[in-house]
Enzyme design. Structure first.
Site, mmCIF file in Angstrom:
data_model
loop_
_atom_site.group_PDB
_atom_site.id
_atom_site.type_symbol
_atom_site.label_atom_id
_atom_site.label_comp_id
_atom_site.label_asym_id
_atom_site.label_seq_id
_atom_site.Cartn_x
_atom_site.Cartn_y
_atom_site.Cartn_z
ATOM 1 N N HIS A 92 -8.537 7.941 2.822
ATOM 2 C CA HIS A 92 -7.899 9.254 2.972
ATOM 3 C C HIS A 92 -8.909 10.348 2.665
ATOM 4 O O HIS A 92 -9.866 10.142 1.912
ATOM 5 C CB HIS A 92 -6.674 9.389 2.071
ATOM 6 C CG HIS A 92 -6.945 9.128 0.615
ATOM 7 N ND1 HIS A 92 -7.031 7.861 0.098
ATOM 8 C CD2 HIS A 92 -7.175 9.971 -0.423
ATOM 9 C CE1 HIS A 92 -7.281 7.930 -1.197
ATOM 10 N NE2 HIS A 92 -7.386 9.204 -1.542
ATOM 11 N N ASP A 101 -0.551 16.730 -1.187
ATOM 12 C CA ASP A 101 -0.804 15.921 -2.383
ATOM 13 C C ASP A 101 0.255 16.244 -3.436
ATOM 14 O O ASP A 101 0.628 17.399 -3.639
ATOM 15 C CB ASP A 101 -2.213 16.201 -2.921
ATOM 16 C CG ASP A 101 -2.682 15.139 -3.889
ATOM 17 O OD1 ASP A 101 -3.615 14.388 -3.539
ATOM 18 O OD2 ASP A 101 -2.114 15.045 -5.001
ATOM 19 N N HIS A 128 -4.543 0.699 8.292
ATOM 20 C CA HIS A 128 -4.928 0.451 6.908
ATOM 21 C C HIS A 128 -6.403 0.059 6.845
ATOM 22 O O HIS A 128 -6.770 -1.061 7.184
ATOM 23 C CB HIS A 128 -4.080 -0.634 6.246
ATOM 24 C CG HIS A 128 -4.467 -0.844 4.810
ATOM 25 N ND1 HIS A 128 -3.911 -0.125 3.768
ATOM 26 C CD2 HIS A 128 -5.408 -1.630 4.254
ATOM 27 C CE1 HIS A 128 -4.481 -0.483 2.635
ATOM 28 N NE2 HIS A 128 -5.395 -1.405 2.897
ATOM 29 N N CYS A 137 0.836 -1.206 0.000
ATOM 30 C CA CYS A 137 0.000 0.000 0.000
ATOM 31 C C CYS A 137 0.871 1.256 0.000
ATOM 32 O O CYS A 137 1.702 1.450 0.887
ATOM 33 C CB CYS A 137 -0.922 -0.013 1.215
ATOM 34 S SG CYS A 137 -1.802 1.528 1.450
ATOM 35 N N GLY A 166 -13.853 7.274 -7.987
ATOM 36 C CA GLY A 166 -12.575 7.797 -8.473
ATOM 37 C C GLY A 166 -11.413 7.575 -7.523
ATOM 38 O O GLY A 166 -10.386 8.246 -7.631
ATOM 39 N N HIS A 174 -9.198 14.293 1.321
ATOM 40 C CA HIS A 174 -8.559 15.437 0.670
ATOM 41 C C HIS A 174 -9.039 16.697 1.391
ATOM 42 O O HIS A 174 -10.248 16.955 1.436
ATOM 43 C CB HIS A 174 -8.971 15.538 -0.797
ATOM 44 C CG HIS A 174 -8.581 14.368 -1.647
ATOM 45 N ND1 HIS A 174 -7.525 14.420 -2.540
ATOM 46 C CD2 HIS A 174 -9.103 13.123 -1.755
ATOM 47 C CE1 HIS A 174 -7.431 13.250 -3.163
ATOM 48 N NE2 HIS A 174 -8.378 12.451 -2.715
ATOM 49 N N THR A 177 -8.110 6.156 -6.266
ATOM 50 C CA THR A 177 -6.958 5.540 -6.934
ATOM 51 C C THR A 177 -5.990 4.897 -5.952
ATOM 52 O O THR A 177 -5.197 4.053 -6.347
ATOM 53 C CB THR A 177 -6.193 6.583 -7.787
ATOM 54 O OG1 THR A 177 -5.752 7.649 -6.947
ATOM 55 C CG2 THR A 177 -7.079 7.124 -8.898
#
Ligand code: 5GP
Ligand code: ZN
Length: 113
Positions: free
Chosen positions: A99, A30, A46, A4, A92, A101, A94
């Protein structure tokens, strides 16, 4: 998780620009920012995605949001900000490690993201 990306970033095996860290949370900038402030807020546990959050692990989500409030203050986001969590293929996502944003530093508009 051995394979990961974000577990490796948390472990320091892959470099990142750290913004915040505590016992539960690691936050870093980011690599492809979509706003003047674009921070990824990641639990040190995780958890693959929002769909895997349940009553036994939701403390990690709470800790992420506690961190988000601190980071937003530290980054000077006094006029507001946006928190986005992408989940799964249609969402979306990836990187399959939960997480958030944290986006801000400008008016983000009225679109979905
Ligand atoms: P997702 O699309 O899964 O919601 O978000 C993954 C985010 O991770 C993307 O915004 C992408 O730019 C960021 N990202 C991918 N690889 C790296 C990396 O190696 N370092 C950093 N700092 N960000 C990354
Ligand atoms: Zn992971």
């Amino acid at each position: 998780m051995d394979d990961c990306l974000f577990c490796k970033i948390i472990a320091g095996e892959i470099p990142s620009t750290k913004v915040y860290e505590d016992e539960y949370v690691y936050a870093f900038r980011d690599i492809n920012p979509q706003a003047p402030v674009h921070v990824l807020v990641v639990p040190k546990e995780h958890i693959a995605c929002a769909d895997e959050v349940n009553e036994s692990n939701s403390i990690w989500v709470a800790r992420c949001y506690e961190a988000i409030a601190k980071i937003a203050k530290a980054e000077g986001l006094t006029n507001g900000y946006r928190v986005i969590n992408n989940c799964g293929e249609d969402g979306g996502q990836t990187v399959m490690h939960l997480h958030f944003h944290l986006l801000g530093g400008t008016w983000l508009g009225m679109n979905i993201i």
